[in-house]
Motif scaffolding. Sequence first.
Motif, PDB file in Angstrom:
ATOM      1  N   ASP A 130     -28.072 -17.564  11.842  1.00 50.80           N
ATOM      2  CA  ASP A 130     -27.496 -16.548  10.969  1.00 50.80           C
ATOM      3  C   ASP A 130     -28.128 -15.189  11.283  1.00 50.80           C
ATOM      4  OD1 ASP A 130     -25.973 -16.027   8.231  1.00 50.80           O
ATOM      5  OD2 ASP A 130     -27.874 -14.927   8.201  1.00 50.80           O
ATOM      6  N   SER A 201     -23.548 -23.918   9.928  1.00 47.96           N
ATOM      7  CA  SER A 201     -22.203 -23.336  10.061  1.00 47.96           C
ATOM      8  C   SER A 201     -21.198 -24.147   9.255  1.00 47.96           C
ATOM      9  CB  SER A 201     -21.758 -23.324  11.531  1.00 47.96           C
ATOM     10  OG  SER A 201     -22.407 -22.310  12.253  1.00 47.96           O
ATOM     11  N   MET A 202     -21.279 -25.469   9.374  1.00 50.32           N
ATOM     12  CA  MET A 202     -20.326 -26.328   8.667  1.00 50.32           C
ATOM     13  C   MET A 202     -20.494 -26.264   7.157  1.00 50.32           C
ATOM     14  SD  MET A 202     -20.230 -29.757  10.962  1.00 50.32           S
ATOM     15  CE  MET A 202     -18.993 -30.452   9.870  1.00 50.32           C
ATOM     16  N   ARG A 204     -21.711 -23.752   5.512  1.00 53.12           N
ATOM     17  CA  ARG A 204     -21.640 -22.348   5.084  1.00 53.12           C
ATOM     18  C   ARG A 204     -22.942 -21.907   4.413  1.00 53.12           C
ATOM     19  NH1 ARG A 204     -17.548 -23.976   7.453  1.00 53.12           N
ATOM     20  NH2 ARG A 204     -15.400 -23.351   6.932  1.00 53.12           N
TER      21      ARG A 204
ATOM     22  N   GLN B  98      -9.487 -19.337   9.913  1.00 52.59           N
ATOM     23  CA  GLN B  98      -9.688 -19.578   8.480  1.00 52.59           C
ATOM     24  C   GLN B  98      -8.428 -19.171   7.702  1.00 52.59           C
ATOM     25  OE1 GLN B  98     -12.289 -21.226   7.223  1.00 52.59           O
ATOM     26  NE2 GLN B  98     -13.019 -21.453   9.330  1.00 52.59           N
ATOM     27  N   ARG B 151     -15.084  -9.608   9.241  1.00 56.67           N
ATOM     28  CA  ARG B 151     -16.045 -10.683   9.016  1.00 56.67           C
ATOM     29  C   ARG B 151     -16.771 -10.993  10.314  1.00 56.67           C
ATOM     30  NH1 ARG B 151     -12.518 -15.555   6.556  1.00 56.67           N
ATOM     31  NH2 ARG B 151     -10.995 -14.003   5.930  1.00 56.67           N
ATOM     32  N   GLY B 153     -18.528 -13.865  12.757  1.00 57.09           N
ATOM     33  CA  GLY B 153     -18.499 -15.306  12.954  1.00 57.09           C
ATOM     34  C   GLY B 153     -18.181 -15.722  14.370  1.00 57.09           C
ATOM     35  N   TRP B 183     -12.838 -26.805  14.532  1.00 54.84           N
ATOM     36  CA  TRP B 183     -13.265 -25.391  14.549  1.00 54.84           C
ATOM     37  C   TRP B 183     -13.137 -24.796  13.151  1.00 54.84           C
ATOM     38  CZ3 TRP B 183     -15.147 -27.092  18.491  1.00 54.84           C
ATOM     39  CH2 TRP B 183     -14.505 -27.385  19.683  1.00 54.84           C
ATOM     40  N   GLU B 184     -12.105 -25.182  12.429  1.00 56.74           N
ATOM     41  CA  GLU B 184     -11.946 -24.672  11.055  1.00 56.74           C
ATOM     42  C   GLU B 184     -13.079 -25.175  10.167  1.00 56.74           C
ATOM     43  OE1 GLU B 184      -8.049 -25.335   9.268  1.00 56.74           O
ATOM     44  OE2 GLU B 184      -8.871 -24.925   7.277  1.00 56.74           O
ATOM     45  N   GLY B 187     -16.278 -23.389  10.603  1.00 56.05           N
ATOM     46  CA  GLY B 187     -16.365 -22.016  10.115  1.00 56.05           C
ATOM     47  C   GLY B 187     -15.988 -20.962  11.138  1.00 56.05           C
ATOM     48  N   ILE B 189     -13.915 -18.201  13.081  1.00 58.37           N
ATOM     49  CA  ILE B 189     -13.045 -17.227  12.424  1.00 58.37           C
ATOM     50  C   ILE B 189     -11.867 -16.766  13.274  1.00 58.37           C
ATOM     51  CG2 ILE B 189     -14.856 -16.416  10.874  1.00 58.37           C
ATOM     52  CD1 ILE B 189     -15.148 -13.935  12.696  1.00 58.37           C
TER      53      ILE B 189
END
Lengths: 244, 250
Positions: A130, A201-202, A204, B98, B151, B153, B183-184, B187, B189
Amino acid sequence: MSEKQYHLQLSPGDVGEYVLLPGDPGRAEVIARHFDDAHHVATNREYVTYTGYLDGVKVSVTSTGIGCPSSAIAMEELVRVGAKTFIRVGTSGSIQPGTKSGELAIVSGAIRDEGTSSHYMPIEFPAVADLEVIYALKKAATAKELPFRVGISQSKDSFYGEVEPEHSGVTSRLLERWRAWEIGGAICSEMEASTLFVLASMLRVRAGGIMVMHGEGELGSLEPLIETAVLAIRELIKGDQSAQ
Amino acid sequence: MLNEEKQYHIQLKKGDVGKYVLLPGDPGRCEPIAALFDNPVHVASNREYNTYTGYLDGVKVSVTSTGIGCPSAAIALEELVRVGADTFIRVGTSGHIQPDSVSGELAIITAAIRDEGTSKHYMPIEFPAVADIELVAAIKRAAIKNGAKYRLGITQSKDSFYGQHEPERMGVAADLLNRWKAWEIGGAICSEMEASALFVIASMLRVRAGGVMAVHAKDPMPPLDQLLKTAVDSLREIIAEDKANGRAVD
């Protein structure tokens, strides 16, 4: 909901949103000494947790044990009890020639050279830290005037495959790939970051890592590393509070 | 000396470009980007590689198109580094991943899914394709200054445009659909076709690369002015930071 998580033996409320993740259970107490009013919360298997406060905000430290399999369990269960921001903290090997022992590695991404993260996402998916956590660690290391580099970590499944590749049945593959990581600019080698990043990542949530590297010369005290990680948590708390 | 000669594909030699280079995919998008530079000049055109050089805040900057896909983008990056460039921002359009994305919002890329063939010719697949963090910060500042919705990502960098848009007609439909779902879940983007190879090669060549994409969602796509302005302002941001840090800018 109020039941304890299977491995970590933690319930919601037991930990803060900010959690430091050392590998070594013995290092949890040492890190907790940097918190205000730290107390021991749980110990089970390789998972030792202490919770305390930094600038009035609840924070925790939980050891992951060595390797991605146990680290994945730690992060999954910590998120289930309310943790949202993670900094992996520990020691690592170095990859770039000329690295001095004691230099800090702020991990920006990780090589998925392990088996766990493939149970979560296809191998093409990047293990990336992050950015807010990276910036907080960078700010903390700069404030403490410690030598650091920002870069990619190799997260491996075999400690002895790295330090004694010639004893392996896959020696040439290990040596060829190590050369690739060096060519690619990777800076350090440890055993947990890639899975933590993919999983974060998964889920969040935010994850980053800071390692003190073994390189040329003797590795000294880990206190500067721990102080930097704790200062980075303070930076993140400050940033989150001002964003609200 | 090899470096005195023109590079084989991009037809550029040392001095033709600045250290800072914007990388659109479309050769036709170089001119509108160069129009935002001071004193832009057209330098070269060969195949899908079109280059203009100009100035921003007195510093030489360039824009070179890569063509579509990682194979041609890898060539562009390799040859641009050989003639002195060291800071790259990919700029273009992308699909969205997303469900809550809206057309025109900017995707500032932090890392890329290596869903392509080119980067495997450079590094084992486990190696992450990550953007330079200083560039990500610079793009973010530029997006905020331009009032852009954005955003940060991960992007999917793919080899097949129609595999993404019409997966059901492919011989590997189930695989494409399963992976898109992954991939969704992960996360990611946005979805485009060049970032992963640019990032992996940038790591190897010790240069900086980042990317900003205008996302195409279900609603109509607005004009790209805000994207192009943000990309150009990102160069201004990183140039200012490099100057402040005493890094050579030309």
